[in-house]
Design an enzyme around this catalytic site. Structure first.
Site, PDB file in Angstrom:
ATOM      1  N   ASP A  90       0.855  -1.193   0.000  1.00 51.64           N
ATOM      2  CA  ASP A  90       0.000   0.000   0.000  1.00 51.64           C
ATOM      3  C   ASP A  90       0.883   1.233   0.000  1.00 51.64           C
ATOM      4  OD1 ASP A  90      -2.417  -1.411   0.065  1.00 51.64           O
ATOM      5  OD2 ASP A  90      -2.405  -1.523   2.252  1.00 51.64           O
ATOM      6  N   ASP A 120      -7.187  -1.574  -4.477  1.00 50.64           N
ATOM      7  CA  ASP A 120      -8.293  -1.184  -3.591  1.00 50.64           C
ATOM      8  C   ASP A 120      -9.250  -0.231  -4.306  1.00 50.64           C
ATOM      9  OD1 ASP A 120      -7.149  -2.679  -1.552  1.00 50.64           O
ATOM     10  OD2 ASP A 120      -6.008  -0.980  -0.774  1.00 50.64           O
TER      11      ASP A 120
END
Length: 207
Positions: free
Chosen positions: A156, A170
């Site tokens: 991330d 995401d």
């Protein structure tokens, strides 16, 4: 005399009695269905492949340029870059369930691919393509990144104020899910058919 015997004058009774061949209509419908599938399914595949590539490439760039680096502003204080490795699901949820999330992601990927075989609607194709890209993008990390298979940590690197750090996969999952909800509320099926009450009223109304 011919008219008296029931035979039309100057015509063939077979021509007058002959109507449309019932067997022709299903063939026409099948041809339309195949044509729609040939047009729509490549959209699903292209969206899924392009967004999966974008997810993996941006993760590669994040690891290469953000490892050991402080936060970098991308759009001022609104969007910043911070490299993290998430063992859980999207937005750092379920960090203790990495293996179970990995199995669920595999099942979800198979379900999306199976549903894609019924696609006849373009917006559904984009929706499922985004979902598949998002699911498989993070699934790839869990399967092949450290510390080990089925327990890999997801990369991330995108950070908003007061929001968990996330990635392109995401984004794909959330946008794809939103489009699915739009199609459901519109009453549009995977094959493009309408299932709303308005459509039913339109079919029942007198012509």
């Amino acid at each position: 005399m011919q008219a008296a015997r029931g035979t039309p004058v100057g015509g063939d009774d077979g021509d007058l009695d002959r109507g449309p061949d019932p067997s022709e209509q299903p063939e026409d419908d099948m041809a339309v269905t195949r044509r729609r599938r040939r047009t729509v399914w490549p959209i699903f595949a292209l969206v899924a492949a392009a967004m999966l590539a974008a997810d993996q490439y941006t993760k590669h760039l994040a690891i290469e340029h953000l490892t050991g680096q402080p936060d970098k502003p991308l759009i001022g204080d609104l969007l910043q870059l911070r490299l993290t490795f998430n063992p859980g699901a999207a937005f750092s949820m379920g960090t203790e369930l990495t293996a179970a999330i990995t199995v669920l992601a595999i099942v979800a990927s198979v379900v999306v691919v199976v549903l894609s075989l019924r696609l006849r609607d373009r917006l559904w194709a984009v929706s499922l393509g985004l979902l598949l890209a998002g699911i498989t993008g993070n699934l790839f990390d869990r399967l092949f990144r450290e510390p080990q298979a089925f327990h890999g940590h997801v990369v991330d690197f995108l950070m908003l104020p007061h929001w968990p750090i996330f990635n392109v996969a995401d984004i794909c999952i959330n946008v794809g899910a939103a489009l699915v909800l739009i199609q459901v509320f519109r009453g549009v099926g995977l094959d493009g058919s309408r299932t709303t009450a308005d459509a039913d009223l339109g079919e029942d109304s007198p012509s």
